[in-house]
Structure formats: C-alpha cells, structure tokens
Design a protein around this motif. Structure first.
Motif, PDB file in Angstrom:
ATOM      1  N   ALA A 148      35.512   7.902  49.499  1.00  0.00           N
ATOM      2  CA  ALA A 148      34.348   7.123  49.923  1.00  0.00           C
ATOM      3  C   ALA A 148      34.732   5.672  50.180  1.00  0.00           C
ATOM      4  CB  ALA A 148      33.249   7.207  48.868  1.00  0.00           C
ATOM      5  N   ASP A 149      35.572   5.109  49.324  1.00  0.00           N
ATOM      6  CA  ASP A 149      35.994   3.728  49.510  1.00  0.00           C
ATOM      7  C   ASP A 149      36.827   3.578  50.773  1.00  0.00           C
ATOM      8  OD1 ASP A 149      36.310   0.937  48.482  1.00  0.00           O
ATOM      9  OD2 ASP A 149      38.422   1.528  48.437  1.00  0.00           O
ATOM     10  N   ASN A 150      37.660   4.548  51.077  1.00  0.00           N
ATOM     11  CA  ASN A 150      38.465   4.478  52.291  1.00  0.00           C
ATOM     12  C   ASN A 150      37.623   4.660  53.544  1.00  0.00           C
ATOM     13  OD1 ASN A 150      41.704   4.393  52.010  1.00  0.00           O
ATOM     14  ND2 ASN A 150      40.791   5.212  50.143  1.00  0.00           N
ATOM     15  N   ARG A 151      36.617   5.504  53.483  1.00  0.00           N
ATOM     16  CA  ARG A 151      35.710   5.600  54.630  1.00  0.00           C
ATOM     17  C   ARG A 151      34.990   4.271  54.849  1.00  0.00           C
ATOM     18  NH1 ARG A 151      35.147  11.029  52.642  1.00  0.00           N
ATOM     19  NH2 ARG A 151      33.426  10.405  51.271  1.00  0.00           N
ATOM     20  N   ALA A 152      34.625   3.611  53.755  1.00  0.00           N
ATOM     21  CA  ALA A 152      34.002   2.282  53.885  1.00  0.00           C
ATOM     22  C   ALA A 152      34.977   1.289  54.499  1.00  0.00           C
ATOM     23  CB  ALA A 152      33.537   1.789  52.517  1.00  0.00           C
ATOM     24  N   ALA A 153      36.247   1.352  54.103  1.00  0.00           N
ATOM     25  CA  ALA A 153      37.253   0.449  54.665  1.00  0.00           C
ATOM     26  C   ALA A 153      37.432   0.687  56.159  1.00  0.00           C
ATOM     27  CB  ALA A 153      38.581   0.631  53.930  1.00  0.00           C
ATOM     28  N   ILE A 154      37.394   1.942  56.570  1.00  0.00           N
ATOM     29  CA  ILE A 154      37.499   2.271  57.993  1.00  0.00           C
ATOM     30  C   ILE A 154      36.315   1.684  58.754  1.00  0.00           C
ATOM     31  CG2 ILE A 154      37.377   4.189  59.643  1.00  0.00           C
ATOM     32  CD1 ILE A 154      38.943   5.825  57.411  1.00  0.00           C
ATOM     33  N   ASP A 155      35.132   1.827  58.207  1.00  0.00           N
ATOM     34  CA  ASP A 155      33.941   1.260  58.850  1.00  0.00           C
ATOM     35  C   ASP A 155      34.052  -0.264  58.941  1.00  0.00           C
ATOM     36  OD1 ASP A 155      32.896   3.811  59.028  1.00  0.00           O
ATOM     37  OD2 ASP A 155      31.643   3.602  57.232  1.00  0.00           O
ATOM     38  N   GLU A 156      34.577  -0.889  57.899  1.00  0.00           N
ATOM     39  CA  GLU A 156      34.758  -2.346  57.910  1.00  0.00           C
ATOM     40  C   GLU A 156      35.747  -2.760  58.992  1.00  0.00           C
ATOM     41  OE1 GLU A 156      35.943  -3.166  53.884  1.00  0.00           O
ATOM     42  OE2 GLU A 156      34.139  -2.197  53.104  1.00  0.00           O
ATOM     43  N   ALA A 157      36.841  -2.016  59.110  1.00  0.00           N
ATOM     44  CA  ALA A 157      37.824  -2.339  60.147  1.00  0.00           C
ATOM     45  C   ALA A 157      37.181  -2.281  61.530  1.00  0.00           C
ATOM     46  CB  ALA A 157      39.003  -1.371  60.055  1.00  0.00           C
ATOM     47  N   ALA A 158      36.406  -1.249  61.769  1.00  0.00           N
ATOM     48  CA  ALA A 158      35.741  -1.117  63.069  1.00  0.00           C
ATOM     49  C   ALA A 158      34.789  -2.278  63.312  1.00  0.00           C
ATOM     50  CB  ALA A 158      34.998   0.219  63.128  1.00  0.00           C
ATOM     51  N   THR A 159      34.053  -2.672  62.304  1.00  0.00           N
ATOM     52  CA  THR A 159      33.123  -3.791  62.450  1.00  0.00           C
ATOM     53  C   THR A 159      33.862  -5.085  62.739  1.00  0.00           C
ATOM     54  OG1 THR A 159      31.508  -2.773  60.965  1.00  0.00           O
ATOM     55  CG2 THR A 159      31.354  -5.154  61.252  1.00  0.00           C
TER      56      THR A 159
ATOM     57  N   THR B 255      44.245  -8.436  63.543  1.00  0.00           N
ATOM     58  CA  THR B 255      45.372  -7.543  63.823  1.00  0.00           C
ATOM     59  C   THR B 255      45.424  -6.351  62.880  1.00  0.00           C
ATOM     60  OG1 THR B 255      46.790  -9.071  62.570  1.00  0.00           O
ATOM     61  CG2 THR B 255      46.732  -9.321  64.951  1.00  0.00           C
ATOM     62  N   THR B 256      45.036  -6.540  61.628  1.00  0.00           N
ATOM     63  CA  THR B 256      44.929  -5.434  60.683  1.00  0.00           C
ATOM     64  C   THR B 256      43.844  -5.772  59.667  1.00  0.00           C
ATOM     65  OG1 THR B 256      46.527  -6.327  59.069  1.00  0.00           O
ATOM     66  CG2 THR B 256      47.409  -4.860  60.790  1.00  0.00           C
ATOM     67  N   LEU B 257      43.424  -4.740  58.956  1.00  0.00           N
ATOM     68  CA  LEU B 257      42.633  -4.939  57.741  1.00  0.00           C
ATOM     69  C   LEU B 257      43.406  -4.316  56.591  1.00  0.00           C
ATOM     70  CD1 LEU B 257      40.009  -5.863  56.326  1.00  0.00           C
ATOM     71  CD2 LEU B 257      39.106  -3.550  56.737  1.00  0.00           C
ATOM     72  N   CYS B 258      43.555  -5.071  55.525  1.00  0.00           N
ATOM     73  CA  CYS B 258      44.170  -4.587  54.290  1.00  0.00           C
ATOM     74  C   CYS B 258      43.092  -4.539  53.215  1.00  0.00           C
ATOM     75  CB  CYS B 258      45.293  -5.510  53.820  1.00  0.00           C
ATOM     76  SG  CYS B 258      46.746  -5.556  54.904  1.00  0.00           S
ATOM     77  N   ARG B 259      43.015  -3.540  52.462  1.00  0.00           N
ATOM     78  CA  ARG B 259      43.793  -2.360  52.593  1.00  0.00           C
ATOM     79  C   ARG B 259      42.979  -1.174  52.133  1.00  0.00           C
ATOM     80  NH1 ARG B 259      47.316  -4.173  47.348  1.00  0.00           N
ATOM     81  NH2 ARG B 259      45.598  -3.794  45.956  1.00  0.00           N
ATOM     82  N   GLY B 260      43.357  -0.005  52.627  1.00  0.00           N
ATOM     83  CA  GLY B 260      42.845   1.243  52.114  1.00  0.00           C
ATOM     84  C   GLY B 260      43.907   1.891  51.246  1.00  0.00           C
TER      85      GLY B 260
END
Length: 281
Positions: A87-98, A66-71
């Motif tokens: 850069a860390d937030n872009r990685a978090a976004i990629d992780e959420a998509a995966t 339902t969500t990924l925590c956190r950016g």
C-alpha cells in the motif's frame, strides 16, 4: 556521446537529500537562481510541504523532477506488514505521478528481524514487484531497483549488485522495472561494468546517481558519501560507461554527509554543480 545525447553538463540534477538543510521552497529558489534544471525529490519533505503544493512549486519554477525517492522495503514476512508495504509503495507511485516524474527509486529492504534468509528476502521482493510493476506502468511511472553496497544488506537492502537488481527486473518489461545505478554503491564490484552494459542493452537504466567514496566511514556508515572529486571513484569513467551503454537521462548527485549538511545549503548546491561541471563537463 551520440548527436542526440545532451551533454552531461546540461543533465545535472540535484537530489534533495544532498542539500537537505534547505526547505523545498529554498531548494527550488536556489535551483532557479543557479540555473539547475533538475531535482530528485524525497517523499518525506514533499509530504511535509504538501504533495499538491510541492508539485505546483516545482512545476511553476520550470524544474524537472528526475526521480522520487523512495519506495521499496518489501522484505517483510508477516501478511499484514507485506500488505502495508504494498500500500505504501502504491502511494509512492501515485506521488511520483503527481510530481511529474517517471521514475520511483526502490530500496528493497533488509533482512527481517532474526532472519538469515537472503534468498527468501529477495524472493519476496520479486513477488512484490509483480504487483507493483503493472500498477506503476498504468500511471506512467517506472520502478528503478537500486542495489546498495553490501554493508547495507542486513538492515537496508538485500539487493547488493547490479546483476542481482537486473535479475529481479528481467521478469518485467523495461517500461515497468529497471535499475538505478549509483556509483557509491557499485564502484567496488568488478562485475558492475558488464552489468551496466547489460542494463543499457535491455533499456533498463532508469536512473544514474553520483557520490564519491571516502574513508574512514562515519559511525553508522550511512552518512559517509563523499562530495564529488574527494574520494576514490573515477566518476568521469562511470559517467562515460553509463552513457556508452545508451543512457541519456539526468545525472543526479545524491550525498548523505553530516559535514556537508552542517554548512550553507545554497553554497553546497553551487559547489556541487561546479564540481559536476569540472569533473564531467
């Protein structure tokens, strides 16, 4: 509740932090056995298990992330620190998509060491969102700005109210940036109900989380969230308000509580699901 809105009882999601004593495989197994269909995941335990392995585990179990925590943590002043945060937030976004979730929860970050400039810190959050919003949208992920209670403004989150979060989000399409409504953090604010209506009208409620408020707060205050029904918040009223504002998505229970973590995690999950059904039915 409109005819197209699923009942609250079917929208229960357990945030991984609530039962952090469980490993990810243990959590997934308990969810399947107890009939819990949604989980909110955290980056650190996902990384420990492995991103691809985590994605396969929840997918094979038929669970919705339902969500990924956190950016977040976007308030640094130094260019190198700001670049690292982006850069860390872009990685978090990629992780959420995966992981298959469309929502990354953002905690803005507190004041940099020695700073007293709240307005400047919030401006830097806005600048970061201008970079991260389009990046997230291109990957099918929405950013949900989560305001935290003002007691966390200095060290953890300079965004303290829903209206502040919405002011930041309003510069971007709702498909890029919205808000996370967490009862623990907003229940005290007499402007929050109007902000929920405002957020709903704009299509910006991207996550809804429950925790109760109990006192006295523990040392450090972070791990003082109360189990549902044990504190001062009218959780059913807040759930109704958010639903009337148009939110029909999952409802996560996110608890930080050392006493709860000291017990059996599967029993805690079962108790939390039971309380959710009794209070919000």
């Amino acid at each position: 509740m409109t005819p197209s809105t699923p009942p609250l009882s079917s929208r229960f999601s357990i945030n991984q932090m609530t039962v952090k004593q469980l490993s990810l495989p243990e959590l997934v197994d308990a969810c399947v056995r107890l009939g819990v269909r949604g989980v909110g995941l955290w980056r650190e335990p996902v990384a420990d298990y492995g991103l691809q392995a985590s994605a396969k585990l929840v997918r094979d179990a038929g669970l919705d992330v339902t969500t990924l925590c956190r950016g977040g943590f976007l308030t640094a002043v130094e260019p190198a620190a700001r670049a690292a945060a982006l850069a860390d937030n872009r990685a978090a976004i990629d992780e959420a998509a995966t992981l298959g979730t469309d929502t990354l929860v953002l905690v803005s970050g507190g004041l940099p060491a020695g700073s007293k400039d709240l307005a400047g810190a919030r401006e830097r959050v806005a600048e970061a969102l201008a970079s991260l919003g389009p990046y997230a949208a291109a990957r099918g992920v929405r950013l949900a700005i989560e305001p935290l209670h003002p007691m966390f403004a200095s060290d953890r989150c300079v965004v303290s109210t829903l209206n502040q979060a919405l002011d930041l989000a309003s510069a971007f399409p709702p498909s890029q940036v919205g808000v996370a409504v967490d009862t623990y953090h907003v229940w005290w604010d007499d402007a929050a109900p109007g902000a929920v209506v405002r957020a709903g009208a704009a299509g910006r409620i991207h996550a809804f989380q429950l925790a109760d408020w109990v006192t006295p707060l523990p040392a450090g205050v972070l791990n003082g969230r109360g189990q549902l029904g044990t504190g001062s918040i009218d959780l059913a009223w807040w759930a109704s308000l958010v639903e009337l504002a148009g939110y029909a998505g999952p409802v996560e229970v996110e608890l930080f509580n050392d006493g709860l973590w000291a017990g059996d995690g599967v029993a805690l999950l079962a108790d939390t699901a039971s309380r959710f059904a009794q209070i919000l039915g």
